[in-house]
Design an enzyme around this catalytic site. Structure first.
Site, PDB file in Angstrom:
ATOM      1  N   ARG A 205       6.298 -18.205  -4.337  1.00  0.00           N
ATOM      2  CA  ARG A 205       5.154 -18.418  -4.556  1.00  0.00           C
ATOM      3  C   ARG A 205       4.521 -19.318  -5.494  1.00  0.00           C
ATOM      4  O   ARG A 205       3.295 -19.835  -4.960  1.00  0.00           O
ATOM      5  CB  ARG A 205       4.966 -16.708  -5.430  1.00  0.00           C
ATOM      6  CG  ARG A 205       3.492 -16.683  -5.997  1.00  0.00           C
ATOM      7  CD  ARG A 205       2.741 -16.356  -4.599  1.00  0.00           C
ATOM      8  NE  ARG A 205       0.903 -16.138  -5.058  1.00  0.00           N
ATOM      9  CZ  ARG A 205       0.498 -15.026  -5.526  1.00  0.00           C
ATOM     10  NH1 ARG A 205       1.261 -14.135  -5.244  1.00  0.00           N
ATOM     11  NH2 ARG A 205      -0.681 -14.848  -5.921  1.00  0.00           N
TER      12      ARG A 205
ATOM     13  N   TYR B 251     -11.710  -0.066   1.519  1.00  0.00           N
ATOM     14  CA  TYR B 251     -11.770  -1.338   0.925  1.00  0.00           C
ATOM     15  C   TYR B 251     -13.154  -1.887   1.737  1.00  0.00           C
ATOM     16  O   TYR B 251     -13.742  -2.860   0.976  1.00  0.00           O
ATOM     17  CB  TYR B 251     -10.699  -2.313   1.134  1.00  0.00           C
ATOM     18  CG  TYR B 251      -9.565  -1.664   0.373  1.00  0.00           C
ATOM     19  CD1 TYR B 251      -9.294  -2.457  -1.110  1.00  0.00           C
ATOM     20  CD2 TYR B 251      -8.661  -0.727   0.560  1.00  0.00           C
ATOM     21  CE1 TYR B 251      -8.455  -1.692  -1.791  1.00  0.00           C
ATOM     22  CE2 TYR B 251      -7.651  -0.232  -0.098  1.00  0.00           C
ATOM     23  CZ  TYR B 251      -7.352  -1.049  -1.474  1.00  0.00           C
ATOM     24  OH  TYR B 251      -6.362  -0.673  -2.244  1.00  0.00           O
TER      25      TYR B 251
ATOM     26  N   ARG C 276       7.101  -9.499  -6.289  1.00  0.00           N
ATOM     27  CA  ARG C 276       7.186 -10.041  -7.631  1.00  0.00           C
ATOM     28  C   ARG C 276       8.381  -9.625  -8.465  1.00  0.00           C
ATOM     29  O   ARG C 276       8.548 -10.327  -9.399  1.00  0.00           O
ATOM     30  CB  ARG C 276       6.031  -9.972  -8.399  1.00  0.00           C
ATOM     31  CG  ARG C 276       4.658 -10.365  -7.464  1.00  0.00           C
ATOM     32  CD  ARG C 276       3.467  -9.980  -8.103  1.00  0.00           C
ATOM     33  NE  ARG C 276       3.178  -8.581  -8.007  1.00  0.00           N
ATOM     34  CZ  ARG C 276       1.904  -7.945  -8.655  1.00  0.00           C
ATOM     35  NH1 ARG C 276       1.104  -8.686  -9.326  1.00  0.00           N
ATOM     36  NH2 ARG C 276       2.030  -6.643  -8.383  1.00  0.00           N
TER      37      ARG C 276
ATOM     38  N   ARG D  22       7.406  -2.477  -0.948  1.00  0.00           N
ATOM     39  CA  ARG D  22       7.494  -3.756  -1.676  1.00  0.00           C
ATOM     40  C   ARG D  22       8.655  -4.050  -2.172  1.00  0.00           C
ATOM     41  O   ARG D  22       8.550  -4.851  -3.230  1.00  0.00           O
ATOM     42  CB  ARG D  22       6.470  -3.428  -2.810  1.00  0.00           C
ATOM     43  CG  ARG D  22       4.877  -3.069  -2.723  1.00  0.00           C
ATOM     44  CD  ARG D  22       4.048  -3.157  -3.922  1.00  0.00           C
ATOM     45  NE  ARG D  22       2.777  -2.353  -3.671  1.00  0.00           N
ATOM     46  CZ  ARG D  22       2.097  -1.814  -4.664  1.00  0.00           C
ATOM     47  NH1 ARG D  22       2.306  -1.650  -5.647  1.00  0.00           N
ATOM     48  NH2 ARG D  22       0.723  -1.597  -4.218  1.00  0.00           N
TER      49      ARG D  22
ATOM     50  N   ASP E 182      -0.231  -7.952   4.280  1.00  0.00           N
ATOM     51  CA  ASP E 182      -1.050  -7.091   3.180  1.00  0.00           C
ATOM     52  C   ASP E 182      -2.113  -6.139   4.319  1.00  0.00           C
ATOM     53  O   ASP E 182      -2.411  -6.988   5.463  1.00  0.00           O
ATOM     54  CB  ASP E 182      -1.863  -7.933   2.439  1.00  0.00           C
ATOM     55  CG  ASP E 182      -2.814  -7.176   1.604  1.00  0.00           C
ATOM     56  OD1 ASP E 182      -4.055  -6.703   1.876  1.00  0.00           O
ATOM     57  OD2 ASP E 182      -2.271  -7.085   0.376  1.00  0.00           O
TER      58      ASP E 182
END
Length: 353
Positions: free
Chosen positions: A48, A160, A39, A35, A86
């Site tokens: 973003r 998921y 962010r 990552r 992702d």
């Protein structure tokens, strides 16, 4: 024109990460962070905000390439870029609907706990923008830096798809795997099939290596771990290396603990990522000496900075001083992490302790 064998070897030798994935020890070790594009970076937050939703950003290949390259523009010591995307792009291509709920995370519908796999309408075109991102990054990347593609491992992606969202202990998926192994095997095999094509196309678009994220590997009993983590991963790695003999594969079975040695030996991965719960001294002793290890700084130590960060980094570097090692985190960098702490980490890894 394809490179000659000598040119191909020179290209690999010029990339520290690929040299280590080939079994070479480098000092200082190559470093990247899970990552690392995201962010905690102000430039990411700005982009973003301009682009809108997370999926809008992933599917805008120009923007996704820019995000992938942002950390390397800021931190010259990083040895690799990792694709910005992702793991749930694969179930999206298989035919589930994908959305991201603010404050709650991803949702897949219909969840396969109460829907049939065969009723899903595949959309393979949903993968194509990702390949365009890989190609754009490769074209812009410094030749000394490696490009890492990735996918979720079949077990983790299946959790998921079955539940429709992430869960703490994957109860619904584990129950289905016990109660109806035939139905669950069909889900895993479908994920395998799509993931193989997905990773193969990433390599063809320019990825030097790929990482398989198995974030929920630690929730399985030993026999189930063999069936749903090791076996599918081994099949994927085998097929990928048969089609692309030079491809390098990093496996990240988070939570595997004492099952790490079996995972490495049976899957054929080139390197194994260790999460932050693994004692580096234990790993250095128990894993075969030629196994390439990646990791495993606690993201919270990076968040804290200062003495906690310095001592943690030194402990990992000392433990893995005698084997091929890629420095990384034990999981993804946290959103609140100060950029200055990342700079501190990279100075210590690359500039001496």
């Amino acid at each position: 024109m394809a490179p000659t064998p000598g040119e191909a070897l020179k290209t690999q030798a010029d990339k520290p990460l690929l040299a280590v994935l080939g079994g070479e020890r480098r000092d200082p070790p190559p470093v990247w962070m899970m990552r690392q594009a995201g962010r905690y970076l102000p430039e990411y937050r700005q982009l973003r905000e301009e682009k809108g939703s997370f999926l809008d950003l992933v599917y805008d290949s120009d923007a996704a390439a820019e995000v992938t390259l942002q950390p390397l523009k800021r931190f010259a010591q990083l040895d690799a870029a990792i694709l910005f995307s992702d793991i749930l792009i694969v179930p999206f291509a298989i035919g589930q609907n994908l959305s991201f709920v603010a404050g709650e995370g991803p949702r897949l519908t219909p969840p396969l706990v109460n829907a049939r796999l065969e009723d899903l309408q595949p959309f393979p075109s949903r993968l194509e923008p990702i390949y365009a991102t890989v190609a754009k990054v490769k074209a812009a990347l410094d030749p000394s830096k490696a490009l890492i593609g990735f996918a979720g491992s079949p077990w983790t992606v299946a959790t998921y798809m079955v539940a429709g969202q992430g869960s703490r202990d994957q109860v619904e998926t584990r129950r289905l795997a016990y109660a109806d192994p035939g139905a669950f095997r069909a889900i895993v095999e479908r994920i395998e099939e799509v993931t193989f094509g997905y990773l193969s196309a990433q390599v063809e678009a320019g990825a030097d290596a790929v990482q398989l994220f198995d974030s929920w590997a630690g929730s399985l009993a030993p026999a189930e771990f063999e069936r749903w983590v090791v076996a599918p991963t081994a099949r994927l790695v085998g097929k990928l290396k048969k089609k692309h003999p030079g491809a390098r594969v990093i496996g990240f079975p988070k939570g595997a603990g004492g099952k790490l040695a079996a995972y490495v030996l049976e899957t054929g991965v080139d390197a194994v990522g260790l999460d932050e719960t693994v004692d580096p001294i234990w790993a250095a002793k128990e894993l075969p000496p030629d196994v390439v290890v990646q990791g495993n700084l606690d993201p919270l130590a990076l968040l804290a900075g200062g003495k906690a960060l310095k001592s943690s980094v030194a402990h990992i570097l000392d433990a893995f001083a005698g084997r091929p090692h890629i420095f990384n985190l034990g999981h993804g960098i946290l959103q609140e992490t100060p950029v200055a702490h990342v700079e501190e980490l990279l100075r210590q890894v690359k500039g001496g302790r």
